[in-house]
Scaffold this active site. Structure first.
Site: not given
Ligand code: NAD
Ligand code: UGA
Length: 463
Positions: A268, A277
């Site tokens: 899209k 991320c």
């Molecule tokens: P986030 O910032 O929402 O949450 C992380 C939390 O960890 C915070 O609340 C922070 O206060 C806490 N923290 C940090 N250091 C700490 C410590 N020493 N002790 C206790 N708490 C502590 O981050 P998130 O989005 O949940 O991402 C976490 C990880 O997962 C990242 O590596 C990210 O790349 C990965 N990830 C994120 C997504 C997503 O959709 N957000 C998806 C897949 C993977």
């Molecule tokens: C993305 C991956 O999809 C997850 O598998 C992964 O775990 C995660 O990152 C992560 O590691 O944090 P997320 O960032 O939550 O998930 O959402 P997506 O649906 O991937 O969208 C990311 C961005 O791309 C958004 O801004 C979305 O609007 C945009 N997007 C997505 C487009 O512009 N076009 C598309 O076709 C799809």
């Protein structure tokens, strides 16, 4: 080993929902999510489950079911580490903002702090699980910290990256495409892998649980995000060519997506990808490649980010150009601020960068997002440090009602693909706007021909 107690360090977008589902699906396991951020923990414990700090469809129901039964949120990090057999590390791993690797490498200071804390507290053997997204070979550093404590405790380190996407976290966790678990090839390593496989087996079919060595697992996570982001940059690159040639990017995406080798998802065209991320993980991949002297590999992946930055800039430039090369003192409504629909997360949202450009051109931005507060909008702009907070406050207003946000504006920009935007009474919106009335649809979600019939000058992406 029979697992009865799990702890997760980090109650964020990953730790919170992931642990809530484990608790829901494994009532026999006590799951404690800990965080240093007391306010976040208090919000997770809010009596009204609708006030939990993360908005995800279906999440509050899961929390309501498990919280207080076998799901706990706490600030007592040491206690939770001490009691758990499996400790997930799910803390943030942002791009470094200082020192070596600034702007590229992952900042692993929070990860290291967790490892040191576990090393200090643990009195019996533990399985430590990397849930955060980490550079390949991080497990080595964690192991070195844990093994040098001298208290005789044996640690097994597993990599179990999370693939959930925000906005669909509950669905993704309940029905994952796969669960990936990387561990040591030793007998102890395999035992640890099995313990975690057993946890997931409570609701995930065995053929969807994939086990690998640690390094493959760590690198697969960065690779998956790089491939996904690359598809968006690829389609966005072609959207610009469509605009020059009369081709339509939606039609092109459909045509290529029907090739089963390409597939229809993630094609899209948009104002650019956001989220916490994609950019961080690709920069991290680029940094790792460079650190091994693989410059061509690094340049190849960096292009995904360059293209994304270009797409965001192109959108804001397009607005200025179309509005007769000046937006000074013009009011522009933003529908959407979150980086995608169905989330209150705004990290790296394209909206922030587009707003920043337009405020730089002295436009006044009127924001409506169903899940994002004005406080967050201001904090996002302040974070860029382009201008003073006071100037940002003068440049942006937020509204609780979309029709109010769109009143008297010269143009409307769609930044997030919230479903409700397509349902609005666009005739009513048109009537309240300055004329000519412009719509810049950064998500291609509105019905272009209907809007044009009403009288709007409509510009989508890639057509
Ligand atoms: P986030 O910032 O929402 O949450 C992380 C939390 O960890 C915070 O609340 C922070 O206060 C806490 N923290 C940090 N250091 C700490 C410590 N020493 N002790 C206790 N708490 C502590 O981050 P998130 O989005 O949940 O991402 C976490 C990880 O997962 C990242 O590596 C990210 O790349 C990965 N990830 C994120 C997504 C997503 O959709 N957000 C998806 C897949 C993977
Ligand atoms: C993305 C991956 O999809 C997850 O598998 C992964 O775990 C995660 O990152 C992560 O590691 O944090 P997320 O960032 O939550 O998930 O959402 P997506 O649906 O991937 O969208 C990311 C961005 O791309 C958004 O801004 C979305 O609007 C945009 N997007 C997505 C487009 O512009 N076009 C598309 O076709 C799809």
């Amino acid at each position: 080993m029979k697992i009865t107690k799990i702890c997760c360090i980090g109650a964020g977008y990953v730790g919170g929902p992931t642990m809530a589902i484990i608790a829901q699906k494994c009532p026999q396991i006590q799951v404690t999510v800990v965080d240093l951020n007391a306010e976040r923990i208090a919000d997770w414990n809010d009596e009204d489950v609708n006030n939990i700090p993360i908005y995800e469809p279906g999440l509050s129901q899961v929390v309501a079911e498990a919280r207080g039964r076998n799901l706990f949120f706490s600030t007592e990090v040491d206690k939770a580490i001490d009691e758990a057999q499996i400790i997930f590390i799910s803390v943030n791993t942002p791009t470094k903002t200082y020192g070596k690797g600034k702007g590229m490498a992952a900042d692993l200071k929070y990860i290291e702090l967790c490892a040191r804390q576990i090393a200090k507290i643990a009195k019996d053997n533990k399985i430590v699980v990397e849930k955060s997204t980490l550079p390949v070979r991080t497990a080595e550093a964690i192991k070195s910290i844990l093994d040098n404590t001298g208290n005789g405790v044996q640690f097994q380190i597993l990599s179990n990256p999370e693939f959930l996407a925000e906005g669909t976290a509950v669905e993704d966790l309940l029905h994952p495409d796969r669960i990936l678990i990387g561990g040591d090839e030793t007998a102890e390593g395999q035992k640890a892998i099995q313990a975690l496989v057993d946890v997931y087996s409570n609701w995930v079919a065995p053929e969807k649980i994939l086990t690998t060595n640690v390094w493959s697992s760590e690198l697969s996570k960065l690779t998956a995000n790089a491939f996904l982001a690359q598809r968006i940059s690829s389609i966005n690159a072609l959207s610009e060519l469509c605009e020059k040639t009369g081709a339509n990017i939606n039609e092109v995406a459909k045509a290529i997506g029907m090739d089963s080798r390409i597939g229809p998802k993630f094609l899209k065209a948009s104002v650019g990808f956001g989220g916490s991320c994609f950019q961080k993980d690709i920069l991290n991949l680029v940094y790792i490649a460079k650190s091994y002297g693989l410059n061509e590999v690094a340049d190849y992946w960096e292009q995904v980010i360059i293209m994304n930055d270009h797409q965001k800039k192109r959108f804001s430039n397009g607005i200025v150009q179309t509005l007769y090369n000046t937006v000074a003192d013009k009011k522009i409504a933003f529908l959407g601020w979150a980086f995608k629909k169905d989330t209150n997360d705004t990290r790296e949202s394209a909206a922030i960068y587009v707003a920043n450009d337009l405020i730089g051109e002295q436009a006044k931005i009127a924001v409506y997002d169903p899940k994002v507060s004005h406080k967050k909008v201001l904090a996002d702009l302040d974070y860029l440090e382009t201008r003073s907070s006071k100037k940002n406050e003068e440049g942006v207003q937020s509204f609780e009602n979309p029709y109010e946000a769109c009143k008297d504006v010269h143009a409307i920009a769609i930044l997030t693909e919230w479903d409700e935007f397509a349902q609005y009474d666009w005739q009513k919106i048109y009537n309240g706007m300055q004329k000519p009335a412009f719509v810049f649809d950064g998500r291609n979600i509105l019905n272009a021909s209907e809007l044009k019939k009403i009288g709007f000058i409509y510009q989508g992406i890639g057509a």
